[in-house]
Motif scaffolding. Structure first.
Motif, PDB file in Angstrom:
ATOM      1  N   GLY A   1       0.949  -1.166   0.015  1.00  0.00           N
ATOM      2  CA  GLY A   1      -0.011   0.032   0.035  1.00  0.00           C
ATOM      3  C   GLY A   1       0.925   1.315   0.020  1.00  0.00           C
ATOM      4  O   GLY A   1       2.090   1.193  -0.022  1.00  0.00           O
ATOM      5  N   GLY A   2       0.185   2.205  -0.067  1.00  0.00           N
ATOM      6  CA  GLY A   2       0.743   3.833   0.087  1.00  0.00           C
ATOM      7  C   GLY A   2      -0.214   4.522   0.567  1.00  0.00           C
ATOM      8  O   GLY A   2      -1.223   4.540   0.447  1.00  0.00           O
ATOM      9  N   GLY A   3       0.128   5.965   1.053  1.00  0.00           N
ATOM     10  CA  GLY A   3      -0.488   6.842   1.383  1.00  0.00           C
ATOM     11  C   GLY A   3       0.107   8.165   1.482  1.00  0.00           C
ATOM     12  O   GLY A   3       1.331   8.525   1.168  1.00  0.00           O
ATOM     13  N   ILE A   4      -0.832   9.293   1.367  1.00  0.00           N
ATOM     14  CA  ILE A   4      -0.250  10.787   1.444  1.00  0.00           C
ATOM     15  C   ILE A   4      -0.970  11.437   2.633  1.00  0.00           C
ATOM     16  O   ILE A   4      -2.293  11.029   3.017  1.00  0.00           O
ATOM     17  CB  ILE A   4      -0.603  11.471   0.008  1.00  0.00           C
ATOM     18  CG1 ILE A   4      -2.198  11.358  -0.318  1.00  0.00           C
ATOM     19  CG2 ILE A   4       0.080  10.688  -1.036  1.00  0.00           C
ATOM     20  CD1 ILE A   4      -2.438  12.070  -1.532  1.00  0.00           C
ATOM     21  N   GLY A   5      -0.482  12.461   2.880  1.00  0.00           N
ATOM     22  CA  GLY A   5      -0.906  13.127   3.968  1.00  0.00           C
ATOM     23  C   GLY A   5      -0.251  14.262   4.533  1.00  0.00           C
ATOM     24  O   GLY A   5       0.611  15.001   3.569  1.00  0.00           O
ATOM     25  N   PHE A   6      -0.161  14.632   5.783  1.00  0.00           N
ATOM     26  CA  PHE A   6       0.841  15.663   6.497  1.00  0.00           C
ATOM     27  C   PHE A   6       1.553  14.977   7.668  1.00  0.00           C
ATOM     28  O   PHE A   6       1.212  13.916   8.110  1.00  0.00           O
ATOM     29  CB  PHE A   6      -0.244  16.634   6.837  1.00  0.00           C
ATOM     30  CG  PHE A   6      -0.957  16.408   8.171  1.00  0.00           C
ATOM     31  CD1 PHE A   6      -0.440  16.646   9.446  1.00  0.00           C
ATOM     32  CD2 PHE A   6      -2.201  15.659   7.964  1.00  0.00           C
ATOM     33  CE1 PHE A   6      -1.019  16.357  10.672  1.00  0.00           C
ATOM     34  CE2 PHE A   6      -2.974  15.524   9.250  1.00  0.00           C
ATOM     35  CZ  PHE A   6      -2.460  15.720  10.525  1.00  0.00           C
ATOM     36  N   ALA A   7       2.456  15.883   7.946  1.00  0.00           N
ATOM     37  CA  ALA A   7       3.354  15.458   9.030  1.00  0.00           C
ATOM     38  C   ALA A   7       3.491  16.789  10.031  1.00  0.00           C
ATOM     39  O   ALA A   7       3.851  17.717   9.247  1.00  0.00           O
ATOM     40  CB  ALA A   7       4.641  14.768   8.695  1.00  0.00           C
ATOM     41  N   ASP A   8       3.427  16.630  11.008  1.00  0.00           N
ATOM     42  CA  ASP A   8       3.693  17.898  12.033  1.00  0.00           C
ATOM     43  C   ASP A   8       4.805  17.456  13.061  1.00  0.00           C
ATOM     44  O   ASP A   8       4.614  16.476  13.703  1.00  0.00           O
ATOM     45  CB  ASP A   8       2.323  18.173  12.826  1.00  0.00           C
ATOM     46  CG  ASP A   8       2.558  19.485  13.803  1.00  0.00           C
ATOM     47  OD1 ASP A   8       2.606  20.534  13.141  1.00  0.00           O
ATOM     48  OD2 ASP A   8       2.954  19.292  15.073  1.00  0.00           O
ATOM     49  N   LYS A   9       5.905  18.408  12.589  1.00  0.00           N
ATOM     50  CA  LYS A   9       7.004  17.963  13.659  1.00  0.00           C
ATOM     51  C   LYS A   9       7.286  19.276  14.589  1.00  0.00           C
ATOM     52  O   LYS A   9       7.533  20.212  14.171  1.00  0.00           O
ATOM     53  CB  LYS A   9       8.155  18.008  12.643  1.00  0.00           C
ATOM     54  CG  LYS A   9       8.296  16.712  11.705  1.00  0.00           C
ATOM     55  CD  LYS A   9       7.478  16.928  10.559  1.00  0.00           C
ATOM     56  CE  LYS A   9       8.031  18.053   9.644  1.00  0.00           C
ATOM     57  NZ  LYS A   9       7.221  18.315   8.314  1.00  0.00           N
ATOM     58  N   ALA A  10       7.216  18.814  15.809  1.00  0.00           N
ATOM     59  CA  ALA A  10       7.230  19.662  16.679  1.00  0.00           C
ATOM     60  C   ALA A  10       8.907  19.440  17.244  1.00  0.00           C
ATOM     61  O   ALA A  10       9.261  18.434  17.844  1.00  0.00           O
ATOM     62  CB  ALA A  10       6.316  19.333  17.977  1.00  0.00           C
ATOM     63  N   MET A  11       9.826  20.711  17.466  1.00  0.00           N
ATOM     64  CA  MET A  11      11.019  20.654  17.916  1.00  0.00           C
ATOM     65  C   MET A  11      10.904  21.444  19.242  1.00  0.00           C
ATOM     66  O   MET A  11      10.447  22.628  19.371  1.00  0.00           O
ATOM     67  CB  MET A  11      12.083  21.351  17.054  1.00  0.00           C
ATOM     68  CG  MET A  11      12.279  20.772  15.826  1.00  0.00           C
ATOM     69  SD  MET A  11      13.500  21.209  14.767  1.00  0.00           S
ATOM     70  CE  MET A  11      14.868  20.563  15.803  1.00  0.00           C
ATOM     71  N   ARG A  12      11.248  20.530  20.402  1.00  0.00           N
ATOM     72  CA  ARG A  12      11.165  21.160  21.695  1.00  0.00           C
ATOM     73  C   ARG A  12      12.278  20.909  22.781  1.00  0.00           C
ATOM     74  O   ARG A  12      13.193  20.216  22.077  1.00  0.00           O
ATOM     75  CB  ARG A  12      10.057  20.532  22.441  1.00  0.00           C
ATOM     76  CG  ARG A  12       8.621  20.452  21.446  1.00  0.00           C
ATOM     77  CD  ARG A  12       7.711  19.595  22.628  1.00  0.00           C
ATOM     78  NE  ARG A  12       6.374  19.281  21.619  1.00  0.00           N
ATOM     79  CZ  ARG A  12       5.429  20.064  21.236  1.00  0.00           C
ATOM     80  NH1 ARG A  12       5.616  21.304  21.735  1.00  0.00           N
ATOM     81  NH2 ARG A  12       4.355  19.903  20.658  1.00  0.00           N
ATOM     82  N   ARG A  13      12.317  21.916  23.352  1.00  0.00           N
ATOM     83  CA  ARG A  13      13.697  21.705  24.386  1.00  0.00           C
ATOM     84  C   ARG A  13      15.190  22.026  23.336  1.00  0.00           C
ATOM     85  O   ARG A  13      15.863  21.331  24.150  1.00  0.00           O
ATOM     86  CB  ARG A  13      13.579  20.603  25.136  1.00  0.00           C
ATOM     87  CG  ARG A  13      12.247  20.502  26.105  1.00  0.00           C
ATOM     88  CD  ARG A  13      12.130  19.280  26.819  1.00  0.00           C
ATOM     89  NE  ARG A  13      13.282  18.956  27.823  1.00  0.00           N
ATOM     90  CZ  ARG A  13      13.120  17.828  28.554  1.00  0.00           C
ATOM     91  NH1 ARG A  13      12.331  16.864  28.255  1.00  0.00           N
ATOM     92  NH2 ARG A  13      14.323  17.635  29.154  1.00  0.00           N
ATOM     93  N   ASN A  14      14.838  22.757  22.716  1.00  0.00           N
ATOM     94  CA  ASN A  14      16.178  22.798  21.938  1.00  0.00           C
ATOM     95  C   ASN A  14      17.431  23.931  22.381  1.00  0.00           C
ATOM     96  O   ASN A  14      16.876  24.597  23.023  1.00  0.00           O
ATOM     97  CB  ASN A  14      15.741  23.273  20.399  1.00  0.00           C
ATOM     98  CG  ASN A  14      15.395  22.119  19.612  1.00  0.00           C
ATOM     99  OD1 ASN A  14      14.191  21.703  19.668  1.00  0.00           O
ATOM    100  ND2 ASN A  14      16.092  21.602  18.681  1.00  0.00           N
ATOM    101  N   TYR A  15      18.635  23.537  22.092  1.00  0.00           N
ATOM    102  CA  TYR A  15      19.704  24.501  22.709  1.00  0.00           C
ATOM    103  C   TYR A  15      20.761  24.196  21.889  1.00  0.00           C
ATOM    104  O   TYR A  15      20.971  23.235  21.271  1.00  0.00           O
ATOM    105  CB  TYR A  15      19.976  24.123  24.090  1.00  0.00           C
ATOM    106  CG  TYR A  15      20.569  22.921  24.205  1.00  0.00           C
ATOM    107  CD1 TYR A  15      21.807  22.673  24.298  1.00  0.00           C
ATOM    108  CD2 TYR A  15      19.766  21.766  24.560  1.00  0.00           C
ATOM    109  CE1 TYR A  15      22.522  21.495  24.683  1.00  0.00           C
ATOM    110  CE2 TYR A  15      20.164  20.403  24.853  1.00  0.00           C
ATOM    111  CZ  TYR A  15      21.776  20.193  24.857  1.00  0.00           C
ATOM    112  OH  TYR A  15      22.373  19.298  25.064  1.00  0.00           O
TER     113      TYR A  15
END
Length: 276
Positions: free
Chosen positions: A154-168
């Motif tokens: 199978g295959g799929g399409i959509g969205f990805a939400d990437k949250a970068m947190r506690r970065n330094y």
């Protein structure tokens, strides 16, 4: 006089034959009942799914454009992460189904290095956490069933939400004044935090899996999935810099259960020949 005699004779014959005809009619079978109306199975192709996901992230790349004073990130790494998800699907044909899924992965530790002097006088660390949420619409083709096992692709399409947190970011000097501060001693400097930020972008996935019908409408599902997640970036620090990465992707193993509503709408029906 002949005609009245003939009429009288015919009437006599009919009167004598009537009881026999009535008995013959009683022997005829009753007419067949009207055909039964077949029940309409509403929604029998729908199913629900729940999944556990283990993700191994491919090494991303630095997305900051090269320029004066910009040290490219090296040795970018993301640790594996576990997650969970679910969705709803519909079987269009015995061999074709579609579903919509949401999967949330736990935070992955991100770390990268940079050095403008080739690690001679010192280096910088950029680190933090990245967690990924995906929403995909998927299409699967079942490839037949053997002993209850059904392979599929199978295959799929959509969205990805990437949250970068506690970065330094943090600088470590190997010699005095490597960071431009005259007289500063060798060693690590203070951590400079960077703001949290989420980025949503297009995502796509390819899947190959194997399912097994365990009965009562439940199907056990195990699959490998490659998912392309796009880009991510952190917020700015006090000096106006941030972390930006591209080519985020993951190799994933997923295991879960599907529940097919056909057992509710059509109890006692023969099992699906495709085992799903």
């Amino acid at each position: 006089m002949i005609a009245p005699c003939r009429l009288a004779l015919a009437a006599t014959v009919l009167a004598c034959a009537a009881p026999g005809l009535a008995r013959a009619a009683d022997l005829l079978p009753p007419p067949p009942p009207p055909p039964a109306v077949a029940p309409v199975e509403i929604g029998s192709g729908w199913y629900l799914r729940g999944d556990f996901t283990q993700s191994w992230f491919a090494d991303p790349k630095d997305a900051v454009p090269a320029g004066p004073g910009i040290n490219p990130l090296l040795d970018l790494r993301m640790t594996p992460a576990s997650g969970y998800g679910g969705g709803i699907g519909y079987r269009v044909f015995p061999w074709l189904r579609i579903d919509a899924t949401i999967d949330q992965r736990g935070p992955s530790d991100f770390r990268a290095l940079s050095s403008g002097t080739g690690f001679v006088t010192g280096y910088n660390v950029e680190a933090g956490k990245i967690d990924v949420l995906t929403g995909l619409v998927n299409v699967y083709a079942d490839l037949g069933t053997w002993y209850g096992f059904t392979p599929y692709i199978g295959g799929g399409i959509g969205f990805a939400d990437k949250a970068m947190r506690r970065n330094y970011t943090q600088t470590t000097c190997f010699e005095v004044g490597c960071d431009g501060i005259e007289g500063s001693a060798p060693g690590p400097r203070d951590v400079v935090p960077r703001a949290n930020r989420s980025v949503a972008s297009f995502a796509w996935a390819l899947t190959a899996g194997l399912s097994y019908d365990i009965g009562a409408g439940f199907t056990l599902d195990a699959a490998y999935r490659y998912v392309d997640l796009g880009r991510a970036k952190s917020g700015l620090d006090a000096f106006g810099y941030n972390t930006r990465v591209k080519d985020l992707a993951a190799n994933e193993f997923r295991i879960g259960l599907r529940y097919n509503f056909s057992n509710f709408f059509a109890p006692g029906a023969a099992p699906d020949p495709y085992g799903n």
